[in-house]
Write an enzyme that holds these catalytic residues in place. Sequence first.
Site, PDB file in Angstrom:
ATOM      1  N   GLN A   1      19.078  81.171 105.485  1.00 31.64           N
ATOM      2  CA  GLN A   1      20.481  80.855 105.086  1.00 31.64           C
ATOM      3  C   GLN A   1      21.103  81.603 103.471  1.00 31.64           C
ATOM      4  OE1 GLN A   1      20.344  76.471 105.514  1.00 31.64           O
ATOM      5  NE2 GLN A   1      22.332  76.025 105.642  1.00 31.64           N
TER       6      GLN A   1
ATOM      7  N   ASN B   1      11.840  71.566 108.812  1.00 34.13           N
ATOM      8  CA  ASN B   1      12.569  71.240 109.003  1.00 34.13           C
ATOM      9  C   ASN B   1      13.833  70.555 110.104  1.00 34.13           C
ATOM     10  OD1 ASN B   1      14.763  70.696 106.661  1.00 34.13           O
ATOM     11  ND2 ASN B   1      15.933  71.719 108.139  1.00 34.13           N
ATOM     12  N   GLU B   2      13.961  69.184 109.578  1.00 34.58           N
ATOM     13  CA  GLU B   2      14.869  68.617 110.837  1.00 34.58           C
ATOM     14  C   GLU B   2      14.485  68.465 112.269  1.00 34.58           C
ATOM     15  OE1 GLU B   2      18.715  69.262 109.973  1.00 34.58           O
ATOM     16  OE2 GLU B   2      18.630  67.968 107.755  1.00 34.58           O
TER      17      GLU B   2
HETATM   18  C1  NOJ Z   1      20.438  70.007 107.045  1.00 35.51           C
HETATM   19  C2  NOJ Z   1      19.727  70.972 107.090  1.00 35.51           C
HETATM   20  O1  NOJ Z   1      17.986  72.034 106.662  1.00 35.51           O
HETATM   21  C3  NOJ Z   1      20.034  72.409 106.291  1.00 35.51           C
HETATM   22  O2  NOJ Z   1      19.640  73.963 107.254  1.00 35.51           O
HETATM   23  C4  NOJ Z   1      21.965  72.237 106.725  1.00 35.51           C
HETATM   24  O3  NOJ Z   1      22.413  73.599 106.127  1.00 35.51           O
HETATM   25  C5  NOJ Z   1      22.127  71.331 105.207  1.00 35.51           C
HETATM   26  N1  NOJ Z   1      21.633  69.962 106.605  1.00 35.51           N
HETATM   27  C6  NOJ Z   1      23.725  70.944 105.462  1.00 35.51           C
HETATM   28  O4  NOJ Z   1      24.414  71.464 106.907  1.00 35.51           O
END
Ligand code: NOJ
Length: 444
Positions: free
Chosen positions: A21, A160-161
């Site tokens: 990002q 992550n997530e």
């Molecule tokens: C969670 C994600 O980990 C991140 O990459 C994302 O930009 C944010 N949420 C906002 O949507």
Amino acid sequence: MSGPLRLPDGFLLGTASAAHQVEGGLWNDWMRMERREPWRIRGRDSAAVAIDHLHRYREDLELLASMGHTAQRFSVEWARVEPEPGRFDRSALRHYAGVVRTCRDLGMEPVVTLHHFTLPVWLADRGGLLAPSAPRLFARYAARCAEALGEEVRWWVTINEPNVLAALAYAGGRWPPHQRSTVAALRAGVTLLRMHAAAARALRHVAARRGRPIMVSIAHHERPLRARPGSAAARLVAPAAGYALNRWFLRSCASGRVLPPAGLGRPVPGLAGSLDYIGVNFYCEDRVRLDLGSPSTLFVSPDPDPALPRSAVGWSIDPAALRRALLNLWTEFHLPILITENGVADEADELRAAFVTGHLRAVAEAIAGGADVRGYLHWTGFDNFEWLEGYSARFGLVAVDRTTLERRPKPSAAVFAEICRTRVVPSPDGPDGPDRPAPRAVPA
Ligand code: NOJ
């Protein structure tokens, strides 16, 4: 609670980001999709340059530190570190070691994520998260990162997530590899469990050799689902969808076994005890209704509460939901919690100051209620590439000019900075009246 609230001594305050990002200059499965299918991203935006954090990380970190931040979460890009299977790029590892050192020199605790949604193309071509070798390969990469960075890193996030990744990439068909299969999503979920367990083991192995204590977790996306009031059908389906989204991965980690519906309790080597804390990404609670046409979301769809204000991407804003989530996680798992993300899409920076204050008050209240919360990392420092939304969704404390890439702190950055410096969260009823954001229309 009214009046100013104090956060504990040593409480970490800072921001979070992810390589794809912000860095620019990457080649991974997302970049490949952006090249081949640019129409998938809003405005045909691309992360090719992102905010050029790769080259500007020192100035960026200096700016964050100058605002009193005491922590910084970032991700290492697997595709950069291992551009071909088994070939590790020393200069990439040195780069990330430099980021860690810079954080430390500036007085910020580094929180390092090993996998934040993207994969090297060579692994994507071998089947990505469905490749049987993914856990072993991820552990080898994790070990290399621990060797190169580990001396100075205490807080690790393996993945992550995982819940969001399995849902959007393997069930919802929206992210690469664009699969639409519940079976594939369950298999991806199991691979992610195995990857996490294998990486946690690798990290601990290196840390033990060095005699350094570390804290390992995932960054869990917690999105509690609440049935739309008065809907018996929603009340029936919401708990199952909520379990799949919010608890399956964490409970599997806690038990050391692949829990149903993805498995029948088969143990995973290294999974039990793999979480030293819970990393929590929290944005909102979802009110949901029954939606028989949406099997990929387990038959629920959002049905936002009209009484709550919403962000520019339509997510409801309700700080009390964060307090409830923290207390629930604490009550169930009794593990320290680090808020690894919390933020708001807000183009005009109208909502962010009140959002941060309100959510930090909720954190202080959860701590007063007994939850062991160690820190809060705001998503995010700099406006950046928001996946399918491109640069249209702005979550940053600092604006980035898309032409010149010039950084400009927003007014909300000063509000957060004051909290970072004092560790005091002001009352929402300051001299100018309640800080609560006014309800706002959601753009179509
Ligand atoms: C969670 C994600 O980990 C991140 O990459 C994302 O930009 C944010 N949420 C906002 O949507």
